[in-house]
Motif scaffolding. Sequence first.
Motif, PDB file in Angstrom:
ATOM      1  N   MET A 159      19.532 -29.751 -26.342  1.00 20.77           N
ATOM      2  CA  MET A 159      20.225 -30.856 -25.715  1.00 20.77           C
ATOM      3  C   MET A 159      20.063 -32.149 -26.522  1.00 20.77           C
ATOM      4  N   LEU A 160      18.942 -32.294 -27.212  1.00 21.93           N
ATOM      5  CA  LEU A 160      18.713 -33.515 -27.981  1.00 21.93           C
ATOM      6  C   LEU A 160      19.797 -33.711 -29.033  1.00 21.93           C
ATOM      7  N   GLN A 161      20.197 -32.640 -29.701  1.00 19.35           N
ATOM      8  CA  GLN A 161      21.244 -32.762 -30.716  1.00 19.35           C
ATOM      9  C   GLN A 161      22.579 -33.162 -30.095  1.00 19.35           C
ATOM     10  N   THR A 162      22.840 -32.703 -28.888  1.00 20.22           N
ATOM     11  CA  THR A 162      24.057 -33.091 -28.176  1.00 20.22           C
ATOM     12  C   THR A 162      24.030 -34.588 -27.874  1.00 20.22           C
ATOM     13  N   VAL A 163      22.880 -35.078 -27.443  1.00 21.43           N
ATOM     14  CA  VAL A 163      22.732 -36.510 -27.139  1.00 21.43           C
ATOM     15  C   VAL A 163      22.926 -37.334 -28.408  1.00 21.43           C
ATOM     16  N   ILE A 164      22.291 -36.936 -29.499  1.00 22.06           N
ATOM     17  CA  ILE A 164      22.405 -37.677 -30.760  1.00 22.06           C
ATOM     18  C   ILE A 164      23.852 -37.677 -31.238  1.00 22.06           C
ATOM     19  N   ALA A 165      24.515 -36.538 -31.160  1.00 22.17           N
ATOM     20  CA  ALA A 165      25.919 -36.452 -31.581  1.00 22.17           C
ATOM     21  C   ALA A 165      26.799 -37.351 -30.723  1.00 22.17           C
ATOM     22  N   ALA A 166      26.537 -37.400 -29.426  1.00 22.81           N
ATOM     23  CA  ALA A 166      27.312 -38.253 -28.528  1.00 22.81           C
ATOM     24  C   ALA A 166      27.096 -39.731 -28.860  1.00 22.81           C
ATOM     25  N   VAL A 167      25.859 -40.108 -29.137  1.00 20.63           N
ATOM     26  CA  VAL A 167      25.566 -41.497 -29.515  1.00 20.63           C
ATOM     27  C   VAL A 167      26.300 -41.847 -30.798  1.00 20.63           C
ATOM     28  N   ARG A 168      26.236 -40.952 -31.776  1.00 17.64           N
ATOM     29  CA  ARG A 168      26.932 -41.208 -33.046  1.00 17.64           C
ATOM     30  C   ARG A 168      28.436 -41.339 -32.835  1.00 17.64           C
ATOM     31  N   GLU A 169      28.978 -40.565 -31.916  1.00 18.55           N
ATOM     32  CA  GLU A 169      30.415 -40.635 -31.654  1.00 18.55           C
ATOM     33  C   GLU A 169      30.817 -41.983 -31.072  1.00 18.55           C
ATOM     34  N   VAL A 170      30.059 -42.482 -30.111  1.00 21.97           N
ATOM     35  CA  VAL A 170      30.430 -43.758 -29.488  1.00 21.97           C
ATOM     36  C   VAL A 170      29.979 -44.963 -30.311  1.00 21.97           C
ATOM     37  N   ALA A 171      29.061 -44.750 -31.248  1.00 20.28           N
ATOM     38  CA  ALA A 171      28.549 -45.847 -32.078  1.00 20.28           C
ATOM     39  C   ALA A 171      29.078 -45.755 -33.505  1.00 20.28           C
ATOM     40  N   SER A 172      30.236 -45.167 -33.662  1.00 18.86           N
ATOM     41  CA  SER A 172      30.916 -45.079 -34.956  1.00 18.86           C
ATOM     42  C   SER A 172      30.039 -44.512 -36.066  1.00 18.86           C
ATOM     43  N   SER A 184      27.049 -52.650 -24.022  1.00 13.35           N
ATOM     44  CA  SER A 184      27.419 -52.251 -22.657  1.00 13.35           C
ATOM     45  C   SER A 184      28.671 -51.381 -22.629  1.00 13.35           C
ATOM     46  N   LEU A 185      29.653 -51.681 -23.446  1.00 14.19           N
ATOM     47  CA  LEU A 185      30.869 -50.867 -23.469  1.00 14.19           C
ATOM     48  C   LEU A 185      30.605 -49.486 -24.067  1.00 14.19           C
ATOM     49  N   ALA A 186      29.826 -49.449 -25.141  1.00 14.22           N
ATOM     50  CA  ALA A 186      29.479 -48.169 -25.751  1.00 14.22           C
ATOM     51  C   ALA A 186      28.639 -47.329 -24.789  1.00 14.22           C
ATOM     52  N   LEU A 187      27.800 -47.984 -24.004  1.00 20.08           N
ATOM     53  CA  LEU A 187      26.980 -47.270 -23.028  1.00 20.08           C
ATOM     54  C   LEU A 187      27.858 -46.574 -21.989  1.00 20.08           C
ATOM     55  N   LEU A 188      28.879 -47.264 -21.523  1.00 18.50           N
ATOM     56  CA  LEU A 188      29.791 -46.646 -20.556  1.00 18.50           C
ATOM     57  C   LEU A 188      30.542 -45.469 -21.184  1.00 18.50           C
ATOM     58  N   SER A 189      30.937 -45.613 -22.436  1.00 16.82           N
ATOM     59  CA  SER A 189      31.593 -44.503 -23.143  1.00 16.82           C
ATOM     60  C   SER A 189      30.639 -43.336 -23.319  1.00 16.82           C
ATOM     61  N   LEU A 190      29.386 -43.644 -23.624  1.00 16.40           N
ATOM     62  CA  LEU A 190      28.374 -42.603 -23.787  1.00 16.40           C
ATOM     63  C   LEU A 190      28.152 -41.850 -22.485  1.00 16.40           C
ATOM     64  N   VAL A 191      28.052 -42.579 -21.390  1.00 16.04           N
ATOM     65  CA  VAL A 191      27.872 -41.951 -20.080  1.00 16.04           C
ATOM     66  C   VAL A 191      29.039 -41.012 -19.784  1.00 16.04           C
ATOM     67  N   GLU A 192      30.250 -41.490 -20.015  1.00 17.65           N
ATOM     68  CA  GLU A 192      31.437 -40.671 -19.765  1.00 17.65           C
ATOM     69  C   GLU A 192      31.437 -39.409 -20.637  1.00 17.65           C
ATOM     70  N   LEU A 193      31.091 -39.558 -21.887  1.00 11.41           N
ATOM     71  CA  LEU A 193      31.051 -38.416 -22.804  1.00 11.41           C
ATOM     72  C   LEU A 193      29.986 -37.407 -22.388  1.00 11.41           C
ATOM     73  N   LEU A 194      28.810 -37.883 -22.044  1.00 10.69           N
ATOM     74  CA  LEU A 194      27.738 -36.977 -21.613  1.00 10.69           C
ATOM     75  C   LEU A 194      28.108 -36.257 -20.315  1.00 10.69           C
ATOM     76  N   GLU A 195      28.753 -36.972 -19.406  1.00  8.40           N
ATOM     77  CA  GLU A 195      29.187 -36.337 -18.161  1.00  8.40           C
ATOM     78  C   GLU A 195      30.143 -35.179 -18.450  1.00  8.40           C
ATOM     79  N   LYS A 196      31.078 -35.391 -19.371  1.00  6.00           N
ATOM     80  CA  LYS A 196      32.039 -34.343 -19.717  1.00  6.00           C
ATOM     81  C   LYS A 196      31.367 -33.175 -20.430  1.00  6.00           C
ATOM     82  N   GLN A 197      30.543 -33.488 -21.428  1.00  8.00           N
ATOM     83  CA  GLN A 197      29.935 -32.446 -22.246  1.00  8.00           C
ATOM     84  C   GLN A 197      28.903 -31.620 -21.491  1.00  8.00           C
ATOM     85  N   LEU A 198      28.168 -32.257 -20.588  1.00 14.78           N
ATOM     86  CA  LEU A 198      27.055 -31.574 -19.925  1.00 14.78           C
ATOM     87  C   LEU A 198      27.324 -31.270 -18.455  1.00 14.78           C
ATOM     88  N   SER A 199      28.524 -31.566 -17.994  1.00 16.68           N
ATOM     89  CA  SER A 199      28.893 -31.323 -16.591  1.00 16.68           C
ATOM     90  C   SER A 199      27.853 -31.897 -15.628  1.00 16.68           C
TER      91      SER A 199
END
Length: 75
Positions: free
Chosen positions: A1-14, A32-47
């Motif tokens: 799961m850690l790699q998924t989190v890192i990949a998601a952070v990299r995606e929202v943080a260019s 704050s905006l990137a954080l909201l995008s990260l939350v949305e991405l993690l919700e989708k990826q990890l259900s």
Amino acid sequence: MLQTVIAAVREVASGAEVGEDTPLIARRIIDSLALLSLVELLEKQLSVTIRDSDILPTHFETPLAIRAFLKSKGC
């Protein structure tokens, strides 16, 4: 799961250089905006559902903190 989190952070943080203990907020890798995008991405990826009340700086300080938070949510 850690790699998924890192990949998601990299995606929202260019594609920022991010390791497991990189301070995301302190280094302004995510705002704050990137954080909201990260939350949305993690919700989708990890259900998982992340409530507004769950979005605390301590839960998103580092990828390791995010992983610990997500584990507490049952992921």
